[in-house]
Design an enzyme around this catalytic site. Structure first.
Site, PDB file in Angstrom:
ATOM      1  N   GLY A  31      28.707  10.180  53.128  1.00  0.00           N
ATOM      2  CA  GLY A  31      28.743  11.582  52.743  1.00  0.00           C
ATOM      3  C   GLY A  31      28.470  12.477  53.938  1.00  0.00           C
ATOM      4  N   GLY A  73      28.264   6.531  51.277  1.00  0.00           N
ATOM      5  CA  GLY A  73      29.187   7.157  50.345  1.00  0.00           C
ATOM      6  C   GLY A  73      30.595   6.618  50.450  1.00  0.00           C
ATOM      7  CD  GLU A  91      22.954   4.670  51.584  1.00  0.00           C
ATOM      8  OE1 GLU A  91      24.101   5.000  51.265  1.00  0.00           O
ATOM      9  OE2 GLU A  91      22.646   3.502  51.894  1.00  0.00           O
ATOM     10  CG  ASP A 102      23.512   7.443  46.712  1.00  0.00           C
ATOM     11  OD1 ASP A 102      23.736   6.954  47.832  1.00  0.00           O
ATOM     12  OD2 ASP A 102      23.910   8.580  46.390  1.00  0.00           O
TER      13      ASP A 102
END
Length: 333
Positions: free
Chosen positions: A68, A117, A140, A148
């Site tokens: 991301g 992401g 992360e 996630d």
């Protein structure tokens, strides 16, 4: 490269195949709000278009997708606009859910970096093609957050406790290792990708899943992980990462995910990421606080799994209704 969503996701059409190319090569194709919005729009439109049989997703340059757009997220949080970042994450989770329950075949070509992401927009699809250039990671924890994008679902289903190892350490895997542990479905040398794409585009009136499987099986190779690969040390990994001594969010996150569907995992992850963005429990994402694992108390961990209390009425993730569910998607709900 421009700021318009159409320039950040390139679309190539054949009679029955759509080839989508993530197009922010200078940023390693990091996902912007525009890109996720555009991908969701396209995937939903193709689902309703009977002429579309296959969707191929790839990246421009040396990355599939490095994750991301973290700088933009951090900037919003520091401006006090945490909800905008949380909404961005929620939109991404909706995209992952659509991909996981997609009624048409998604073929992701991971010829380069695929992290965070970027993993989310490929791992939930049916076919995931690694090459000798693939570099996978869920990094992360080094950023002060947690894996996630549905990681509590897909990491928890890797052999033994390999998922805990990958999630806690941010370990990098190559294409052969991705294939060995199941994160990739096929391995194709990069020099063969152009021919592979051309053959996939000849799907015609054939059953797309059967056709894609046959073509991919014809192209795929089965490289052995390198001698020093963690794949050869699963006994040690299982011994170490099966213990509940790491009192951190990810331990509970992945263990619970083994017993839940993807939808439940995404809803729980969305709660956690909203707390991260809001900074009401800790400010680890932007300030590295707490700085030590022992400062992360059990009651703080418990709070991450609870609904975000917000005066303006923050709501749990509402996943989109799915009316074209294939049989293969039922177990993910």
């Amino acid at each position: 490269m421009g700021s318009e969503p159409h320039s950040q996701v390139l679309v190539e059409e054949t009679s029955s195949v759509r080839i989508l190319t993530l197009n922010r090569p200078k940023h390693l194709n990091a996902l912007s709000f525009n890109m996720i919005t555009r991908l969701l729009q396209l995937f939903l439109a193709y689902e309703e278009d009977p002429s579309v049989k296959l969707v191929i997703l790839k990246g421009q340059g040396r990355a599939f997708c490095a994750g991301g757009d973290v700088p933009a997220i951090v900037r919003d949080i520091r401006l006090g606009k945490w909800r905008r970042s949380a909404d961005f994450m929620s939109l991404g989770y909706n995209l992952h859910y659509v991909m996981a329950t997609y009624c048409k075949a998604q073929v992701s070509i991971l010829n380069g970096i695929v992290m965070g992401g970027g993993v989310g927009v490929c791992v939930h699809g049916r076919f995931r093609i690694a090459t000798e250039n693939t570099v996978f990671a869920m990094p992360e924890t080094s950023l002060g957050i947690f894996p996630d994008v549905g990681a509590s679902y897909f990491l928890s289903r890797l052999p033994g406790f390999f998922g805990e190892y990958v999630g806690l350490t941010g370990a990098r895997l190559d294409g052969a290792e991705m294939l060995a542990c199941g994160l990739a479905t096929h391995f194709v040398p990069s020099t063969r990708l152009t021919a592979l794409e051309a053959d996939l585009c000849r799907v015609g009136s054939s059953d797309p899943v059967t056709y894609a499987s046959t073509i991919l099986d014809a192209y795929t190779q089965h490289p052995h992980p390198k001698q020093k690969s963690a794949c050869h040390r699963l006994d040690v990994i299982d011994k170490c990462f099966s213990r509940r001594t790491v009192e951190e969010i990810i331990s509970a996150l992945i263990r619970e995910g083994r017993l839940q569907g993807l939808g439940q995992c995404l809803i729980r992850e969305n709660r956690m990421v909203a707390h991260m963005m809001k900074g009401d429990i800790s400010k680890d994402f932007v300030e590295w606080d707490p700085r030590r694992l022992e400062d992360m108390k059990d009651n703080m961990v418990d709070k991450y799994f609870k609904r975000v209390e917000e005066e303006e009425g923050w709501e749990d993730l509402k996943l989109p209704p799915r009316k074209h569910l294939p049989a293969s998607a039922i177990a993910k709900l």
